[in-house]
Design a protein around this motif. Structure first.
Motif, PDB file in Angstrom:
ATOM      1  N   THR A 179       0.820  -1.219   0.000  1.00  0.00           N
ATOM      2  CA  THR A 179       0.000   0.000   0.000  1.00  0.00           C
ATOM      3  C   THR A 179       0.849   1.262   0.000  1.00  0.00           C
ATOM      4  OG1 THR A 179      -0.105  -0.075   2.426  1.00  0.00           O
ATOM      5  CG2 THR A 179      -1.880  -1.164   1.206  1.00  0.00           C
ATOM      6  N   TRP A 181       5.032   2.618  -1.104  1.00  0.00           N
ATOM      7  CA  TRP A 181       6.314   2.226  -1.728  1.00  0.00           C
ATOM      8  C   TRP A 181       7.132   3.500  -1.884  1.00  0.00           C
ATOM      9  CZ3 TRP A 181       8.168  -2.572  -3.038  1.00  0.00           C
ATOM     10  CH2 TRP A 181       9.214  -2.673  -3.955  1.00  0.00           C
ATOM     11  N   GLU A 186      12.008   2.314  -4.775  1.00  0.00           N
ATOM     12  CA  GLU A 186      12.096   2.410  -6.231  1.00  0.00           C
ATOM     13  C   GLU A 186      13.551   2.303  -6.689  1.00  0.00           C
ATOM     14  OE1 GLU A 186      10.297   6.033  -7.415  1.00  0.00           O
ATOM     15  OE2 GLU A 186       8.240   5.343  -7.107  1.00  0.00           O
ATOM     16  N   TRP A 191      11.314  -1.118  -9.389  1.00  0.00           N
ATOM     17  CA  TRP A 191       9.900  -0.947  -9.737  1.00  0.00           C
ATOM     18  C   TRP A 191       9.406   0.427  -9.294  1.00  0.00           C
ATOM     19  CZ3 TRP A 191      11.318  -5.938  -8.019  1.00  0.00           C
ATOM     20  CH2 TRP A 191      11.117  -6.963  -8.958  1.00  0.00           C
ATOM     21  N   ARG A 192       8.652   1.094 -10.165  1.00  0.00           N
ATOM     22  CA  ARG A 192       8.050   2.364  -9.801  1.00  0.00           C
ATOM     23  C   ARG A 192       6.924   2.132  -8.797  1.00  0.00           C
ATOM     24  NH1 ARG A 192       7.683   2.675 -15.287  1.00  0.00           N
ATOM     25  NH2 ARG A 192       5.401   2.707 -15.095  1.00  0.00           N
ATOM     26  N   ARG A 193       6.496   3.232  -8.172  1.00  0.00           N
ATOM     27  CA  ARG A 193       5.466   3.116  -7.145  1.00  0.00           C
ATOM     28  C   ARG A 193       4.163   2.563  -7.710  1.00  0.00           C
ATOM     29  NH1 ARG A 193       4.880   8.247  -3.457  1.00  0.00           N
ATOM     30  NH2 ARG A 193       7.037   7.554  -3.172  1.00  0.00           N
ATOM     31  N   ASP A 194       3.745   3.088  -8.875  1.00  0.00           N
ATOM     32  CA  ASP A 194       2.487   2.609  -9.440  1.00  0.00           C
ATOM     33  C   ASP A 194       2.567   1.154  -9.880  1.00  0.00           C
ATOM     34  OD1 ASP A 194       4.319   3.187 -11.390  1.00  0.00           O
ATOM     35  OD2 ASP A 194       2.854   3.946 -12.827  1.00  0.00           O
ATOM     36  N   GLU A 195       3.775   0.662 -10.164  1.00  0.00           N
ATOM     37  CA  GLU A 195       3.933  -0.745 -10.530  1.00  0.00           C
ATOM     38  C   GLU A 195       3.928  -1.654  -9.305  1.00  0.00           C
ATOM     39  OE1 GLU A 195       6.704  -0.410 -14.535  1.00  0.00           O
ATOM     40  OE2 GLU A 195       7.659  -0.362 -12.561  1.00  0.00           O
ATOM     41  N   LEU A 197       2.502  -0.938  -6.136  1.00  0.00           N
ATOM     42  CA  LEU A 197       1.299  -0.908  -5.306  1.00  0.00           C
ATOM     43  C   LEU A 197       0.314  -1.996  -5.727  1.00  0.00           C
ATOM     44  CD1 LEU A 197       0.642   2.937  -4.964  1.00  0.00           C
ATOM     45  CD2 LEU A 197       1.795   1.404  -3.367  1.00  0.00           C
TER      46      LEU A 197
END
Length: 528
Positions: A179, A181, A186, A191-195, A197
Motif C-alpha cells: 500500500t 512504496w 524504487e 519498480w516504480r510506485r504505481d507498478e 502498489l
C-alpha cells in the motif's frame, strides 16, 4: 484550522464573554457569539418578525404571521443555538398572542384560538429542534473533516519524510499487498510506485527467508516486530541481501492491520565479511602449517644439535691432546693452527649448547605463578657481579612489580639482558646499568634494562633479536648471538613484546612487557 467553534464545543465549554469575530465556512458568514449577542439575536429576529406580521395585517395580508415568526425561530436556532432558539419560541408565542390573536393586547387566549396557538408552539419547537440537530450534524461533519484533513496532512508529511530516506521502506497489508512504496524502494528494487502498489511483496521480490514465513508471522504477532536478513531479487534479476526490520501496526481494537518493512542493502558488507572469513580460514590454515613447520624445525634443530655434540666433542678433545703432546714437535705456524682448531671447537660447542637451550624453550611447558621481579633482579645481579672480575659497575634498580609468569624462564631473560649490559659496558671506566619499569598503573607493565655501553645502530635493530645475529665483531665482544633471540621467545610465550633502542657509543635500552599478577588472575577468572 477554521477559527470558529463547533456546536459541541460551545455546549460543553463555559460561556465566552469576549468579543466575537467572524469566520467563513463554505462561503457563508458564521457569527461567533457571546451569550448577550446570541440572546440579543433572538430578540431582534422576533421583533423583525413582529414588524413584518403587523405590516402584513396593515396591508390586508393575513397569511404571513405564522411563517415570519417560524422563519425568525429558524434563523435564531441556526445561528444562535438551542438556548436562544427556545427564547425565540417563547418570545414569538408571547408576541403572537399579544399582538396577533384576538383579543389583542392581552395574553388571554380564547378557547377557539387554543388549537392554533398549540399548533404554532409545536411547529416552532419542531423547527428549532430540526435546525439545531442539523446544525450539530454539520458541525460534527466539519470537525470530522478537519480531523481527516489534519490526518491526511500528517500522513502526507510522513510520506514525504519516508521518501527522503535512502532505505527501502514500504507498507503492506496482512495479506502481503503493498500500500506504500517509497523512493528508496524504487531506487533499490527498480519498480516504480504505481507498478509496486497492490502486488504481494514476497512474490514481487522473490523473497528468500532465513526461516519459515509462518514462524516469522507468529513472532511478529507476539512481539509486534521482527528483524533479520532476507535475499531479494530486483527488477533486473540480480539478488541483494538486505537487513530488514518489520513493525506491526494495529488499530484501536489491537487488531493487526499492516506491516511497515524497512530494508537496508548489506550485499557489499556481506561480501566483505565472506572475504574476511575466507582470509581468516586461510590464515588459520597457514598458522597451523607454520606451527607444524616450526615444531619440525625445532625438532630438527634439537636433533642436529644433539647429534653434533658427540663428534664435536671428539674434535675438541683430540685437538687439545694434540696441542698438549705435540706442541714441542710443531713449529709456530702449526701450533697456531691447532690453537685455532681448539678455539673454534669450543665456540662451536657454545653455539650448539645455546641452540639446544633455545630449542628446549620452545618445547618446554610454562608454569606461570606470581613472580617478584625485584627479588629476581637482585638475585641475578648478585650472580652477575661474581663474574664481573671486580669491575666498577653502578647498579640502579627501581621499584619493580609482581608479574605473572614462569620464574625460571623470566630469570633467564633477566640474566641474558644483564649479562649483555655488563659485556657491552666493558669499554666504560664506570659502567652504569639501570633496571626499572614504565606503565605501572596499567594491566601490563614494561620492564627496561638500560646501559651506557657500546650501543648499536638503529637501522639494524630488526636483526637484533634474530638467531645467530650479531651487530658487533666477535673480536670486540664474545657471544653466540642467541641470547636476545632467547629473550624474545620467552617473552612472546608470556604474551608480551620485546623492543630495543640505542645509538652507537651511547648505550642501549631493551624493553619487554609482562602482564601484572592481578590482571592475569582476573583474565583467568573471567575466561570461560
Amino acid at each position: 484550522m477554521p477559527a470558529y467553534k463547533t456546536v459541541a464545543e460551545q455546549k460543553d465549554s463555559p460561556m465566552d464573554l469576549s468579543a466575537y469575530t467572524f469566520a467563513f465556512d463554505r462561503g457563508r458568514a458564521r457569527l461567533v457569539r457571546s451569550a448577550i449577542l446570541r440572546y440579543g439575536l433572538s430578540v431582534v429576529c422576533v421583533a423583525i418578525a413582529l414588524g413584518l406580521a403587523l405590516g402584513s395585517e396593515l396591508s390586508g395580508t393575513h397569511d404571513l404571521e405564522l411563517p415570519v415568526f417560524e422563519l425568525a425561530i429558524a434563523v435564531v436556532a441556526w445561528f444562535a443555538g438551542i438556548g436562544p432558539s427556545i427564547a425565540a419560541v417563547v418570545l414569538a408565542s408571547a408576541c403572537y398572542t399579544y399582538f396577533i390573536t384576538e383579543p389583542r393586547y392581552t395574553f388571554e387566549v380564547s378557547s377557539g384560538d387554543l388549537p392554533g396557538f398549540a399548533i404554532f408552539a409545536a411547529w416552532a419547537i419542531i423547527v428549532a429542534s430540526f435546525v439545531n440537530v442539523r446544525r450539530r450534524v454539520e458541525a460534527d461533519l466539519r470537525a470530522t473533516r478537519d480531523r481527516l484533513q489534519i490526518e491526511v496532512e500528517q500522513r502526507a508529511q510522513q510520506a514525504r519524510i519516508l521518501d527522503q530516506t535512502h532505505d527501502a521502506i514500504f507498507v503492506r497489508e496482512m495479506n502481503g499487498a503493498i500500500t506504500f512504496w517509497n523512493r528508496g524502494a524504487e531506487e533499490r528494487y527498480g519498480w516504480r510506485r504505481d507498478e509496486a502498489l497492490g502486488n504481494v511483496t514476497h512474490t514481487l521480490l522473490q523473497t528468500r527467508f532465513p526461516e519459515s514465513l509462518a514462524a516469522i508471522n507468529q513472532q511478529i504477532l507476539l512481539t509486534d516486530r521482527w528483524e533479520g536478513e532476507l535475499v531479494h531479487t530486483t527488477r533486473d534479476g540480480s539478488s541483494i541481501i538486505v537487513a530488514t526490520r518489520w513493525a506491526l501496526q494495529r488499530d484501536d481494537r489491537r487488531r493487526p492491520i499492516a506491516i511497515i518493512e524497512t530494508n537496508n542493502d548489506i550485499t557489499a558488507r556481506k561480501s566483505r565479511e565472506d572475504e574476511v572469513r575466507k582470509l581468516n580460514q586461510e590464515l588459520a590454515t597457514r598458522a597451523a602449517e607454520l606451527e607444524a613447520s616450526n615444531k619440525e624445525l625445532e625438532s630438527f634443530a634439537y636433533s642436529v644439535s644433539h647429534d653434533l655434540r658427540a663428534p664435536l666433542r671428539h674434535v675438541a678433545g683430540y685437538s687439545e691432546l694434540l696441542q698438549r703432546h705435540a706442541s714441542t714437535l710443531l713449529d709456530e705456524k702449526s701450533r697456531r693452527y691447532i690453537q685455532t682448531i681448539v678455539e673454534s671447537s669450543q665456540r662451536m660447542g657454545n653455539l650448539i649448547d645455546d641452540l639446544l637451550s633455545f630449542s628446549r624453550i620452545g618445547r618446554a611447558e610454562t608454569r606461570k605463578t606470581q613472580v617478584s621481579l625485584e627479588q629476581l633482579v637482585r638475585e641475578v645481579v648478585a650472580e652477575v657481579n661474581q663474574d664481573a672480575n671486580g669491575r666498577n659497575i653502578a647498579w640502579k634498580i627501581g621499584a619493580l612489580p609482581v608479574c605473572y609468569g614462569d620464574r625460571p624462564m623470566l630469570k633467564l631473560v633477566i640474566a641474558n639482558l644483564l649479562s649483555n649490559a655488563v659485556k657491552f659496558t666493558r669499554i666504560q671506566p664506570l659502567a652504569t646499568i639501570e633496571i626499572g619499569c614504565v606503565g605501572a598503573n596499567q594491566d601490563e607493565t614494561e620492564i627496561f634494562v638500560r646501559d651506557n655501553g657500546a650501543g648499536f645502530d638503529m637501522q639494524y635493530s630488526n636483526k637484533l633479536f634474530g638467531v645467530f645475529q650479531r651487530l658487533h665483531r666477535a673480536e670486540e665482544f664474545e657471544g653466540t648471538g642467541i641470547g636476545l633471540a632467547t629473550v624474545q621467545r620467552i617473552i612472546n610465550r608470556h604474551g608480551g613484546m620485546v623492543r630495543a633502542e640505542g645509538a652507537v657509543d651511547q648505550g642501549a635500552t631493551v624493553y619487554f612487557s609482562l602482564p601484572k599478577a592481578h590482571s592475569a588472575a582476573e583474565r583467568t577468572a573471567n575466561s570461560p
